[in-house]
Design an enzyme around this catalytic site. Structure first.
Site, PDB file in Angstrom:
ATOM      1  N   HIS A 272      17.616  -7.765  75.863  1.00  0.00           N
ATOM      2  CA  HIS A 272      16.579  -8.658  75.121  1.00  0.00           C
ATOM      3  C   HIS A 272      16.535  -9.718  75.663  1.00  0.00           C
ATOM      4  O   HIS A 272      17.440 -10.527  76.332  1.00  0.00           O
ATOM      5  CB  HIS A 272      17.597  -8.942  73.743  1.00  0.00           C
ATOM      6  CG  HIS A 272      16.879  -9.828  72.777  1.00  0.00           C
ATOM      7  ND1 HIS A 272      15.578  -9.449  72.072  1.00  0.00           N
ATOM      8  CD2 HIS A 272      17.050 -11.133  72.342  1.00  0.00           C
ATOM      9  CE1 HIS A 272      15.128 -10.349  71.490  1.00  0.00           C
ATOM     10  NE2 HIS A 272      16.142 -11.529  71.548  1.00  0.00           N
ATOM     11  N   SER A 273      15.427 -10.648  75.620  1.00  0.00           N
ATOM     12  CA  SER A 273      15.053 -11.610  76.335  1.00  0.00           C
ATOM     13  C   SER A 273      15.448 -11.798  77.614  1.00  0.00           C
ATOM     14  O   SER A 273      15.084 -11.049  78.429  1.00  0.00           O
ATOM     15  CB  SER A 273      15.778 -12.736  75.324  1.00  0.00           C
ATOM     16  OG  SER A 273      15.116 -14.146  75.606  1.00  0.00           O
ATOM     17  N   MET A 274      16.245 -12.523  78.041  1.00  0.00           N
ATOM     18  CA  MET A 274      16.819 -12.806  79.422  1.00  0.00           C
ATOM     19  C   MET A 274      17.433 -11.474  80.052  1.00  0.00           C
ATOM     20  O   MET A 274      17.310 -10.936  80.947  1.00  0.00           O
ATOM     21  CB  MET A 274      18.262 -13.955  79.611  1.00  0.00           C
ATOM     22  CG  MET A 274      18.598 -13.804  81.084  1.00  0.00           C
ATOM     23  SD  MET A 274      20.027 -14.890  81.167  1.00  0.00           S
ATOM     24  CE  MET A 274      21.382 -13.749  80.841  1.00  0.00           C
TER      25      MET A 274
END
Length: 243
Positions: free
Chosen positions: A87-89
């Site tokens: 998720h995300s990074m």
């Protein structure tokens, strides 16, 4: 200190799912997943250095190095098919982990990327260089951090260094087109996430010749918390596993 937190070991699981959290996040982000995911999936949440029970471990400021460390730690656990969820990074790092494992002869069964633009379509937003108040404001805007906690000076001193490190890691990441990924990819985003829209998320499909799917769920950058059941349904679908 080990890299993974597996709260429910499943010796007979068909697949191991390695979950990489967002900037400033920890393995606790996935603590509820084993209770709802199929018994055929064993969840291993990545615990990045410099936070939670790894607070004393040195931070890793480079996405490539972090990916190499995670991929190396996965090696003893690749005796059965593995999938990655980031998720995300964590999605960027998971992408690099997938390419490393592929090069080493153990390609992942599926890559699930959540809440972020693909590596060849990054934005120029800079957060890591903000002062502490600006950093907290940016975190609050994303929706994943309780701003009340960060009003405590002691909590700021503990949390902000690794949060700043993680945002810098993302901002300094540079995509290299080779090696080309061969794994199937599913991208999932929230429809109200100001950091990634459907057009940009669709470009993840440019990075693999394998099947690609894009799912848009209700919610902001942290849509996956209230939409956990829907996210897990996409994982089951991508892995061809019954719930």
């Amino acid at each position: 200190m080990t890299w993974f937190r597996c709260t429910e070991p499943r010796p007979f699981a068909a697949v191991r799912l390695f979950c990489l959290p967002h900037a400033g996040g920890s393995a606790v982000a996935f603590r509820s997943w084993p209770k709802e995911i199929s018994p055929a999936v064993e969840v291993h949440a990545v615990q990045y250095p410099g936070r939670a029970d790894r607070l004393r471990d040195p931070l890793v400021p480079d996405a490539g190095r972090l990916a190499r460390l995670v991929a190396g730690a996965m090696a003893p656990l690749l005796d059965r098919p593995a999938a990655l969820f980031g998720h995300s990074m964590g999605a960027l790092v998971a992408f690099e982990v997938a390419r490393l494992l592929q090069e080493r002869g153990t390609p992942v069964a599926h890559l699930f990327v959540s809440g972020t633009r693909p590596p060849h379509d990054r934005d120029d937003e800079s957060i890591s260089g903000l002062d502490d108040d600006g950093l907290i404001t940016a975190m609050t805007r994303l929706g994943g951090t309780d701003a009340e906690i960060l009003r405590d000076p002691e909590m700021r001193e503990l949390v902000l260094p690794y949060v700043r490190n993680d945002f810098r890691l993302v901002e300094e990441y540079r995509y290299a087109p080779e090696p080309a990924l061969t794994a199937p990819v599913t991208a999932i985003i929230g429809d109200a996430d100001h950091r990634v829209d459907e057009r940009s998320a669709a470009r993840w499909g440019e990075l693999t010749p394998a099947p690609f799917a894009l799912r848009v769920l209700p919610g902001d950058h942290f849509y996956l918390v209230p939409q956990q059941s829907a996210v897990l349904a996409e994982i089951h679908r991508g892995l061809h596993i019954d719930p």
